[in-house]
Design an enzyme around this catalytic site. Structure first.
Site, mmCIF file in Angstrom:
data_model
loop_
_atom_site.group_PDB
_atom_site.id
_atom_site.type_symbol
_atom_site.label_atom_id
_atom_site.label_comp_id
_atom_site.label_asym_id
_atom_site.label_seq_id
_atom_site.Cartn_x
_atom_site.Cartn_y
_atom_site.Cartn_z
ATOM 1 C CB SER A 10 -0.876 0.028 1.259
ATOM 2 O OG SER A 10 -1.309 1.352 1.506
ATOM 3 C CG HIS A 35 -3.778 -1.598 -1.516
ATOM 4 N ND1 HIS A 35 -4.908 -2.322 -1.842
ATOM 5 C CD2 HIS A 35 -4.118 -0.843 -0.445
ATOM 6 C CE1 HIS A 35 -5.874 -2.011 -0.993
ATOM 7 N NE2 HIS A 35 -5.426 -1.136 -0.136
ATOM 8 C CG ASP A 37 -4.818 2.389 1.040
ATOM 9 O OD1 ASP A 37 -3.779 2.040 1.623
ATOM 10 O OD2 ASP A 37 -5.783 1.623 0.847
ATOM 11 C CG MET A 39 -8.007 7.040 2.445
ATOM 12 S SD MET A 39 -6.978 7.117 3.931
ATOM 13 C CE MET A 39 -6.347 5.449 3.960
ATOM 14 C CG HIS A 68 -9.093 0.127 -0.260
ATOM 15 N ND1 HIS A 68 -8.440 -0.033 0.948
ATOM 16 C CD2 HIS A 68 -10.413 0.070 0.009
ATOM 17 C CE1 HIS A 68 -9.335 -0.176 1.918
ATOM 18 N NE2 HIS A 68 -10.540 -0.116 1.368
ATOM 19 C CG MET A 70 -10.966 3.188 2.245
ATOM 20 S SD MET A 70 -9.424 3.142 3.150
ATOM 21 C CE MET A 70 -8.264 3.318 1.775
ATOM 22 C CG MET A 139 -11.389 -2.746 5.314
ATOM 23 S SD MET A 139 -9.849 -2.378 4.452
ATOM 24 C CE MET A 139 -9.029 -1.336 5.669
ATOM 25 C CG ASP A 175 -6.020 -2.927 3.190
ATOM 26 O OD1 ASP A 175 -6.692 -2.132 2.494
ATOM 27 O OD2 ASP A 175 -4.947 -2.629 3.715
ATOM 28 N N GLY A 177 -2.548 -3.898 9.002
ATOM 29 C CA GLY A 177 -1.799 -4.543 10.078
ATOM 30 C C GLY A 177 -1.215 -5.886 9.718
HETATM 31 C C1 DX5 Z 1 -6.099 1.618 5.679
HETATM 32 C C2 DX5 Z 1 -5.658 1.169 4.289
HETATM 33 C C3 DX5 Z 1 -4.585 0.113 4.338
HETATM 34 C C4 DX5 Z 1 -3.308 0.584 5.047
HETATM 35 C C5 DX5 Z 1 -2.395 -0.591 5.264
HETATM 36 O O1 DX5 Z 1 -7.279 2.374 5.576
HETATM 37 O O2 DX5 Z 1 -6.737 0.652 3.556
HETATM 38 O O3 DX5 Z 1 -4.275 -0.290 3.004
HETATM 39 O O4 DX5 Z 1 -2.658 1.545 4.265
HETATM 40 O O5 DX5 Z 1 -1.285 -0.131 6.001
HETATM 41 P P1 DX5 Z 1 -0.653 -1.091 7.126
HETATM 42 O O6 DX5 Z 1 -0.220 -2.351 6.386
HETATM 43 O O7 DX5 Z 1 0.517 -0.304 7.671
HETATM 44 O O8 DX5 Z 1 -1.721 -1.360 8.119
HETATM 45 ZN ZN ZN Z 2 -6.235 -0.263 1.592
#
Ligand code: DX5
Ligand code: ZN
Length: 218
Positions: A10, A35, A37, A39, A68, A70, A139, A175, A177
């Site tokens: 990501s 990936h 993200d 937002m 992704h 969001m 998630m 996705d 942690g």
């Molecule tokens: C969170 C994102 C994830 C995040 C993952 O909203 O969708 O993709 O960036 O980052 P880590 O792997 O550090 O949790």
């Molecule tokens: Zn993501």
């Protein structure tokens, strides 16, 4: 049907001052997907980037661009994300008023269609759109930020989705942690596409290949 294991770093955890270089480096280090993200500061508290940035980054890698979304109203900009070069577009079930129509539209526009479930969301809502799906994103953190801790309760959800989809050709993506320490349990539960931000980008470009290998082999 067991799907191929894929590592999807990501870029939220990349150095935003040089995103193009970072994508080229993580691509070279062995990333299968990139990936992205997206937002909107409304569906999630954070605000990142949209189609113009993705279009600029498209030329830095030929790897699968995994968007992704969001965002609160994913239908509005679908054409723009796909025109910008996204190969897959994943929307949140919590933000898709007409999910069946949205998934069909993503496919009609030439991209792979995915749906994402927040940690609190049960899997029942997937039941009547399985034939419209190429990917299900579980998630394992509450969306909006990188660097959070994996929520172990999601392992049961992954296993339940694996059972629900049977032998359908649907990727199960996880996705949030994900690290070399828990990736084995995530794969054992049934996931095959593993998103990692912190665990992929930690240590800087000289560590990227080892980070990805640790995730792939974990
Ligand atoms: C969170 C994102 C994830 C995040 C993952 O909203 O969708 O993709 O960036 O980052 P880590 O792997 O550090 O949790
Ligand atoms: Zn993501």
């Amino acid at each position: 049907m067991s799907q191929e294991i894929r590592i999807a770093p990501s870029i939220l955890s990349a150095d935003f001052s040089k995103l193009g270089e970072e994508i080229a480096a993580i691509d070279k280090a062995g990333a299968d997907w990139i990936h992205l993200d997206v937002m909107d500061g409304h569906f999630v508290p954070n605000l990142t980037f949209g189609p113009p940035i993705i279009k600029a980054l498209r030329k830095t890698s030929t790897k699968f661009f995994d968007a992704h979304l969001m965002v609160s109203n994913p239908d509005v900009l679908l054409d723009d994300y796909i025109a910008a070069g996204c190969d897959g577009v994943t929307v949140h079930i919590e933000a898709a008023t007409h999910l069946d129509r949205t998934l069909s539209a993503i496919r009609e526009k030439g991209a792979k269609a995915g749906v994402s479930l927040n940690p609190h969301t049960s899997i029942e809502g997937l039941s009547y759109v399985l034939d419209k799906l190429d990917l299900i994103l579980v998630m394992s953190v509450n969306p909006g930020f990188g660097g959070q801790s994996f929520i172990p309760a999601q392992l049961d959800k992954i296993a339940a989705i694996k059972q629900m989809i049977g032998d359908r050709d649907i990727d199960i993506q996880v996705d949030g942690g994900v690290t070399a320490d828990n990736v084995g349990a995530v794969k054992a539960a049934g996931a095959n596409v593993l998103v990692a931000g912190s665990a992929a980008f930690k240590g800087g470009p000289s560590c990227y290949q080892a980070n990805i290998t640790a995730l792939r082999e974990g």
